[in-house]
Design a protein around this motif. Sequence first.
Motif, PDB file in Angstrom:
ATOM      1  N   TRP A  39      31.349  37.590  27.731  1.00 20.64           N
ATOM      2  CA  TRP A  39      32.297  37.513  28.839  1.00 20.64           C
ATOM      3  C   TRP A  39      33.345  38.603  28.668  1.00 20.64           C
ATOM      4  O   TRP A  39      33.514  39.164  27.583  1.00 20.64           O
TER       5      TRP A  39
ATOM      6  N   GLU B  79      37.456  39.604  30.322  1.00 20.66           N
ATOM      7  CA  GLU B  79      38.572  39.216  31.195  1.00 20.66           C
ATOM      8  C   GLU B  79      39.520  40.399  31.356  1.00 20.66           C
ATOM      9  O   GLU B  79      39.870  41.065  30.381  1.00 20.66           O
TER      10      GLU B  79
ATOM     11  N   LYS C 101      37.968  36.835  35.272  1.00 18.14           N
ATOM     12  CA  LYS C 101      37.039  36.718  34.148  1.00 18.14           C
ATOM     13  C   LYS C 101      35.604  36.738  34.651  1.00 18.14           C
ATOM     14  O   LYS C 101      35.259  36.045  35.603  1.00 18.14           O
TER      15      LYS C 101
END
Length: 619
Positions: A134, A136, A190
Motif C-alpha cells: 500500500w 499513502e 491511500k
Amino acid sequence: MATARQKQKDLPQMTYGQGINSKLIGAVFAAALLAANLGMAEPTHGIAMYGDPALPHDFVSLPYANPNAPKGGTIVSAEGGTFTSLNPHVRKGSVPWQLRFLAYESLMGRSYDEPFTLYTLLAESIETDESRRWVEFSLHPEARFSDGSPVTVEDVIWSYETLGTIGHPRYHGLWKKIETVSQTGPRKVKFTFADQDRELALLVGLRPVLKKAQWESADFENSGLDVIPISSAPYVIRDFDPGNYVRLMRNPEYWGKDIGFRRGTNNFDEVRLDFYADGSVQFEAFKAGESSSFRELNAERWENSYDFDAVQTGKIVKSIIPHQRPSGITGFVMNTRKPKFADWRVREALIAAFNFEFINQANTGGRQERITSYFSNSVLSMEAGPAKGRVLELLEPYADTLLPGTIEGYRLPQSDGSARNRKNIRAADALLTQAGWTVQDGLRRNAQGTPFEITVTLKQGDTESQSMMDIYQQALERLGIRLTTEVLDAAQYKERTQIYDFDMAYYRRGLSLSPGNEQMLYWGGYGVDQPGTRNWMGMNSPAAESMIAKLVSSTSREDFLAAVKALDRILTAGRYVIPIHTSSFSRLAHVKEIKYPERLPMYGDWIGFLPDVWWYEAQ
C-alpha cells in the motif's frame, strides 16, 4: 459504455474497490505476498525503486537544474504533423505529446538523474510499508489548479478512476492492480494494491491529476478541442489554432514554484508548439529562425547540412548531449498478425536482406552504430553468447517455446558492406524456402500461389526511411518479393498504427533504465487484439510476460537485472523489428539565447530536459 461517473454511483463514498487480481502475475507473487513484512514506515519526501532517494528532504533543486536560472523569454518548437485534440489522456484524436508533461502535474515527480526515483510534488509526503502493498500520500496544503482552486483528495480519486476506466489504455493496467483507494484524512489518500508489485507504489504517484469539477459534466472520453484543460502544472494553454500551433504561458501564480523539485525549472514565459506537415519543412523553419531548436537524428546531416549562415555566425549553437539510457528499438516493425510474418524464419530472412552496413554508409556516412538489442548501450543489455547464471535459470522453464538464439545467443546478420550483400541474400533465400515461400515465375509465392508482397507504412516527411526503403526494395526484388511504401499524414499514421492496420511500419520505442509495468503495454499478449497498445508487432509470449512479472516483483537489483536481460533476449531473438541506428548522445542545434545547465542528467536529452531545465538569456 457506462461513464466513470455512472460507475462511481455503485461504489462506496470516497472508496473505490476493484476486486480484480492480475491473472498474469498473481500466482507468481503469491509466495512473496505471504512472506511480506507489512510493517509501517515514516512519511518521507521521496521513494526509489531500490534503496533510498539520492536527494535529502530539504534539497534546493534537482541536480541538473539551475536554481538561479532567469525567468522569461519564449521557446518555439517545430513539430511534425498536426493535432485534433488538447486532451492527451484519451485515445481519441492526435494530441501534442508535450501537453502530458507541460500542462498536468502528478502527486510525485521523477528525477532523471536516477534510474527510478520520485520526489513529492502535488503530494507533500509519501508513506508505504516495507512490502509496498500500500502507499499513502498527503497532499501539499498549497497545491492549486491554475484557476486558484485547491487540489483535493476528491480530484485525485476521480482522476485515477476516470483515467483507469475510460482514459487512454496506458492507464488501465495500473487501475486493475489497485484493490482500493480511499480518503484517510482531510488531505490524505491511500492506495492498496491487489498484487505484490513493488513498482506500483511509484507508478501510482505519476498519474496526472485533473480537476473533477471541470470534467464531470463534460464528455471526457470524446473531448477534443472543445475543452481547454485547467492546469495543475506551471503552464496553461493560452490559445491555439487547430492544426497550426498551441501556445502555453507560464502561470505566474503557480503554487509550487519555490519547492525543491520545481526550482530552476519551467523558466520560459512562453512555450509555443508550431506544427508542420513535412519534416523537411520543419528543418527549413528552424534555419529561417522560426523555431528555437532542432533535434538531428542523422549523423551525416549533422556534419554536412549545418553550414548555413546562422551556424557560421554563432546565432545557432550545435550541442552534443550524452546519455546513459538504453537504445530502445528503432526500425521497421513486422506485424505478425499478418500470416506472412508469423514464421520467425521469414522475419530473419527479411532482416538479413536489409543491408544495414551499406544503407548506413549511404545515409549517415557510416557514422552511426546499429542497435544490437532493445536495451543496448546500458547495463540492462543482454550479454553476448549463451545465457548464464540467473538469466539462464529464468529462461529454462520456457526453453521449448523460445525461438532459436534466445538461450544460445543471437546476433543480427551482418553484411560485408557491399551493395550486393550476396551472403545474406543467399541465407534469406534459404530461410524463405524452408518457410514455404518459393520462387515461382520470378515471384516469391507460398503453397497457395499467393505472392509475397509488403507495404511499408511511413509518416509524411520521413525522407530518411523512404531512402532506406528505396535500397531495401531492390534487395527484396532479388528474392522475388515486392515492396511498396505508402506515405500518410500524422493523423492517418496514428490511426492506422493504433489499430495495427499495416504490414510494416517505422517504429520507435524509447526504453528507460527502470523498465516496469509499462513493458506489458509494449509487449503483452493482450495487445494482439486491444487497440492503442505499443505492441505493434503483435507478439504473444508467455515467456516475455513472465520476465516482466519478475522484474516488477524483484526485491533486489540483481534479480531485476537478470529479468531485464532475459526479456532483452526474448525480444531481440523474436526478430520482430529490423533495427537501424542508435547513438549514445543527442545532437541538438539551438539558438544561442537558450541555455542549459552544465550538469547533465543521467537520461540526457529526454523527458524533463528540453524545455524543462533550459532558460532564455538575451545576449
